[in-house]
Structure formats: structure tokens, C-alpha cells
Design a protein around this motif. Structure first.
Motif, PDB file in Angstrom:
ATOM      1  N   MET A  58       0.828  -1.212   0.000  1.00 24.30           N
ATOM      2  CA  MET A  58       0.000   0.000   0.000  1.00 24.30           C
ATOM      3  C   MET A  58       0.859   1.256   0.000  1.00 24.30           C
ATOM      4  O   MET A  58       0.500   2.270  -0.618  1.00 24.30           O
ATOM      5  CB  MET A  58      -0.921  -0.007   1.220  1.00 24.30           C
ATOM      6  N   ASP A  68      -5.409   1.983  -2.849  1.00 22.12           N
ATOM      7  CA  ASP A  68      -5.841   0.643  -3.259  1.00 22.12           C
ATOM      8  C   ASP A  68      -6.803   0.088  -2.213  1.00 22.12           C
ATOM      9  O   ASP A  68      -6.392  -0.362  -1.146  1.00 22.12           O
ATOM     10  CB  ASP A  68      -4.633  -0.291  -3.405  1.00 22.12           C
ATOM     11  N   VAL A  71      -7.210  -4.444  -1.600  1.00 25.70           N
ATOM     12  CA  VAL A  71      -6.232  -5.388  -1.057  1.00 25.70           C
ATOM     13  C   VAL A  71      -6.877  -6.534  -0.278  1.00 25.70           C
ATOM     14  O   VAL A  71      -6.459  -7.687  -0.378  1.00 25.70           O
ATOM     15  CB  VAL A  71      -5.180  -4.665  -0.190  1.00 25.70           C
ATOM     16  N   SER A 220       1.274  -4.465  -4.929  1.00 25.66           N
ATOM     17  CA  SER A 220       0.271  -4.478  -3.866  1.00 25.66           C
ATOM     18  C   SER A 220      -0.536  -5.772  -3.901  1.00 25.66           C
ATOM     19  O   SER A 220      -0.813  -6.367  -2.844  1.00 25.66           O
ATOM     20  CB  SER A 220      -0.655  -3.265  -4.010  1.00 25.66           C
ATOM     21  N   GLU A 247      -7.969  -3.390   4.246  1.00 26.73           N
ATOM     22  CA  GLU A 247      -7.479  -2.200   3.558  1.00 26.73           C
ATOM     23  C   GLU A 247      -7.422  -1.002   4.509  1.00 26.73           C
ATOM     24  O   GLU A 247      -6.539  -0.144   4.387  1.00 26.73           O
ATOM     25  CB  GLU A 247      -8.343  -1.871   2.339  1.00 26.73           C
ATOM     26  N   ILE A 251      -4.034   1.188   5.259  1.00 28.32           N
ATOM     27  CA  ILE A 251      -3.989   2.633   5.006  1.00 28.32           C
ATOM     28  C   ILE A 251      -3.641   3.372   6.290  1.00 28.32           C
ATOM     29  O   ILE A 251      -2.860   4.329   6.290  1.00 28.32           O
ATOM     30  CB  ILE A 251      -5.334   3.129   4.434  1.00 28.32           C
TER      31      ILE A 251
END
Length: 313
Positions: A58, A68, A71, A220, A247, A251
Motif C-alpha cells: 500500500m 488501493d 487489497v 500491492s 485495507e 492505510i
């Protein structure tokens, strides 16, 4: 003068995340002696390896001024396909290699949608996230896939140890070193930073922007698939809901580590610190018996602070 000031601010930023991690560890250790045991720290590191691998991938995406969201769905789909192949008689080693190839291809699809389809990264990966999650449910029928046999290779990835150190932790460290070299010592790494800083200038400098973005999305996807294999090994089965919400943690780790959400600035070791902050927070709150609902609220505030500090910078 301005360059020196920027370097000083970058160092303060890096130290800020590290200091926050150390204070968190010390604080929880004082409150709960159970937290500071060696077995708990090893367990914490093993658990953090999943988010760490995803967050490394990421980081590359966010450095190019993209995102993204797919994921978790890439992890789920590549993992259930791997489990399906193993349960149907494909050798575990081969199935795992194919799962990594599938994850890489799924990630590259998002890259193509962003570059060739000219879709915003948020929209493109929201689409792939939804499609891949639906495909996972279709393939599994909403039921877990078990009967994976007794493969040594599959067991080793998620449950093995080397000199009493969990294999996932060793993988995390080795891959961290690989990403550090990739982003700091290679032409591709410079292209990633340049794309996120100013893609127009990067293009004038001869950097292939589309290829760079497709590659980071493929990376990724590969990292998500690898994290899925570790989960498959640990659980011994493939659940259709695997990777749900991963995800967000990835992040959050990238943001906590000081990588700018607008791209072009950030360090992979910052992401590692962010991963450890989230792992310590999760582990500590679990040991202290804090409800999972409150945990989500606390993590939300932590992410908010990280994003606001990024905006201020």
C-alpha cells in the motif's frame, strides 16, 4: 536553508511516530504485566506480519498519489483459489505459487483501470474490491474451504519457526529490507517518488507514469496474496470473509508512518512503525479487555490524528 529545514522536519516526523510507539509500549506494559511477556511480543509480531505485508504494498501505491481499496478482496480471492486448488489435488507448493501470480494479476487489473481506463484510483479499486469479493463468494458458495491436507510447505509459511522466531516475522523483516532497497536504491524507487510528487515533471523527465502505477498495483496485489497464504496456513482453511476491512488497517499504518496521502513523500520504515503501533494498540486493548466496538472508535481517532498531522505538514 529551506532544504535543511525540510530534512529537520522529516526527522521530527519520523521520530514522532517512533516516540508514539515507545510510549504506547511503555504505557500498556505498566498497566498490564501480561503485555510485556516474551511470548506475547512474539505473538504480537506474528499478528502484525499480515498487516505489515499489505501495508508495504500500500505504501508504494500511496507514494504515487493513489489508493488501493481492493487489497482485502485480492487477499480473499487469491487465498480461496489457492485452497480450492489444494483441496482438488494440486500440490500445495504449486498452488501457493499460482496464488501469488493470481494476486499480482488482480492487482495489475486495478493499475490498468487507473492508467488505461483513466478512472480515479478510489473508484477503480472500489470496483475491483466489489467484483473480487463477489467472485470469492461465488467460488466458495459462502462456505469455508478446508481439507487442505498435511503439507509441510503450507504449514511452514504461517505456523513454522526458525530459531524460535515465527516464519511470518522473518518474512516481514526480509521483505521490509527488500522494499527499503527498492524504494531508496533503485531507479524504479525514484520513479515512484517522482510520480507522486509531480507526475507532469516526471513524465517530462522520461518516466513512464502508466507503467510505474501498474507495477505498484501489481506489487500491492502480490503482497496481499502473500499475506493471504500466511492466513491460510494459520487457519488451516479459507474463509470467504478473509481480508474484510484489511485495507483500512493498511492505510492507517501508512498514514501513521508519515507517508503523505497526496503522494511523493514517505518512508517504508515509517510504515513499519505504523504497523507496530496498530499491532500494539490492538494487542494491548485485547489484553485489557476493551470491547471491539470501542477498539474501532479508538483506532478511528488514531487515524484521524495521523491524517490531520499530514494535512498540517
Amino acid at each position: 536553508m529551506e532544504a535543511n529545514k525540510k530534512k529537520i522536519m522529516d526527522h521530527i516526523q519520523d521520530l514522532g511516530a517512533l516516540i508514539a510507539l515507545l510510549l504506547l509500549v511503555v504505557g500498556i506494559s505498566i498497566i498490564s504485566p501480561e503485555f510485556r511477556t516474551g511470548s506475547n511480543f512474539l505473538s504480537l509480531l506474528r499478528q502484525s506480519s499480515i498487516n505489515g505485508l499489505i501495508a508495504f504494498g500500500m505504501t508504494c501505491v500511496i507514494l504515487t498519489d493513489a489508493i488501493d481499496l481492493s487489497v482485502g478482496s485480492v487477499l480473499a480471492l487469491s487465498t480461496v483459489l489457492c485452497a480450492g486448488m489444494i483441496s482438488s489435488g494440486v500440490p500445495a507448493g504449486l498452488a501457493m505459487i499460482l496464488a501469488l501470480v493470481i494476486g499480482t494479476a488482480l492487482g495489475a487489473v486495478s493499475g490498468f483501470l487507473v492508467t488505461k481506463g483513466r478512472l480515479q484510483a478510489f473508484i477503480a479499486t472500489l470496483i475491483t474490491m466489489t467484483v473480487y469479493r463477489g467472485a470469492t463468494m461465488i467460488f466458495t458458495g459462502g462456505k469455508p474451504i478446508s481439507n487442505l491436507g498435511d503439507s509441510f510447505v503450507l504449514k511452514l509459511v504461517g505456523r513454522g519457526n526458525l530459531f524460535n522466531i515465527p516464519i511470518p516475522v522473518i518474512l516481514l523483516v526480509l521483505i521490509f529490507v527488500g522494499f527499503y532497497f527498492l524504494l531508496n536504491k533503485t531507479t524504479f524507487g525514484r520513479a515512484v517518488y517522482a510520480t507522486g510528487s509531480n507526475w507532469k515533471c516526471a513524465k517530462l523527465a522520461g518516466i513512464n507514469i502508466d507503467r510505474t502505477k501498474i507495477i505498484v498495483y501489481a506489487i500491492s496485489g502480490f503482497m496481499s496474496a502473500l499475506a493471504g497464504l500466511i492466513l491460510l496456513s494459520r487457519l488451516g482453511s479459507a474463509q470467504p470473509t478473509l481480508g474484510d476491512g484489511y485495507e483500512l488497517d493498511a492505510i492507517a499504518a501508512v498514514a501513521l508512518g508519515g507517508t503523505s496521502m497526496s503522494g511523493g513523500r514517505g518512508k517504508i520504515y515509517g510504515t513499519l512503525i505504523g504497523v507496530l503501533i496498530i499491532a500494539v494498540l490492538n494487542n494491548g486493548l485485547n489484553i485489557l479487555g476493551v470491547s471491539s466496538y470501542y477498539q474501532d472508535v479508538i483506532k478511528g481517532f488514531v487515524i484521524l490524528v495521523a491524517v490531520l498531522s499530514d494535512r498540517k505538514r
